[in-house]
Design an enzyme around this catalytic site. Structure first.
Site, short mmCIF file in Angstrom:
data_model
loop_
_atom_site.label_atom_id
_atom_site.label_comp_id
_atom_site.label_asym_id
_atom_site.label_seq_id
_atom_site.Cartn_x
_atom_site.Cartn_y
_atom_site.Cartn_z
N HIS A 56 0.86 -1.33 -0.20
CA HIS A 56 0.35 0.38 0.10
C HIS A 56 0.96 1.46 0.01
CE1 HIS A 56 -3.53 2.29 0.54
NE2 HIS A 56 -3.43 2.93 1.83
N HIS A 68 -3.88 9.20 0.74
CA HIS A 68 -3.31 7.79 0.44
C HIS A 68 -4.53 7.07 -0.38
CE1 HIS A 68 -4.97 5.33 4.20
NE2 HIS A 68 -5.36 6.21 4.19
N CYS A 158 -4.07 2.65 -5.57
CA CYS A 158 -2.50 3.29 -4.79
C CYS A 158 -1.66 3.96 -5.52
CB CYS A 158 -3.14 2.65 -3.20
SG CYS A 158 -2.03 1.27 -2.90
#
Length: 227
Positions: A56, A68, A158
């Site tokens: 991530h 994010h 992301c």
């Protein structure tokens, strides 16, 4: 080689957030990692944290805040910002991925890390063709994009968000690796025999019919043509 110790707290103060920060290539071994406090992060840094099946990414905005892109199903059912601001649970995330609903949100470093160690600007080593933009420009771009956005597991995730902010071009190394793996499977002619065998087993178990016969013929044929 032992890494240098982190800078002593002072000029920027200390942070109460206990998240571990790693600068450089931490994937080799913990002994080769550079562990720093959150206050050592710079506005515009690219942060990444390992998850079970993926990595991530986020952009550090300063003051312990990270922007994010996060899949989330909850905004579909409520406009209560207090509920939405809560940490996105795995259930909310999975349903967001399936429904392709997401937002670029701002969370604390701790909430972003979700208990994992953070690697800082590691992607700068991997993206050689595009040097990183100035940190302030990176952070401002991330701040402008905060809000709801379209989501695609492969084409707008992301990683696409942070690479767009930091390098000026949206890309995903994870997606590229996945596509390469798929191409390898397709090019392996053994997959043709496996799918044919599974199709014949399906016909044997479920009976002869369009729902079993067509996939048995079409899937191996497409794999054969693509190999």
């Amino acid at each position: 080689m032992k890494v240098e110790a982190c800078k002593a707290a002072g000029a920027q103060g200390t942070s109460s957030i206990p998240t571990t920060i790693t600068r450089g290539m931490a994937s080799e071994a913990d002994s080769n990692a550079n562990y720093c406090e959150t206050w050592s992060l710079k506005r515009g840094d690219l942060l990444e944290v390992p998850r079970t099946l993926f990595t991530h990414y986020g952009i550090y905005l300063g003051d312990g805040q990270v922007a994010h892109l996060m899949p989330d199903i909850l905004p579909v059912f409520t406009e209560d910002h207090k509920l939405i601001r809560d940490v996105v649970t795995n259930q909310r995330l999975i349903l967001g991925v399936i429904s392709k609903n997401a937002s670029i949100r701002v969370d604390t470093v701790d909430d972003f890390a979700y208990g994992a160690c953070i690697l800082v600007n590691h992607m700068d080593r991997l993206v050689c063709k595009k040097p990183a933009l100035p940190n302030e420009e990176v952070a401002r771009t991330a701040e402008k994009l905060v809000g709801s956005t379209e989501y695609s597991l492969l084409w707008n995730n992301c990683e696409h968000f942070v690479t767009h902010c930091r390098y000026g071009i949206a890309m995903s190394i994870q997606t590229d690796k996945f596509c390469e793996a798929v191409k390898t499977i397709i090019r392996d002619q053994r997959s043709i025999f496996v799918t044919t065998a599974l199709g014949l087993a399906g016909i044997f178990c479920l009976g002869f019919g369009p729902s079993t016969t067509l996939p048995t013929i079409l899937i191996p044929f497409l794999l054969w043509m693509a190999s």
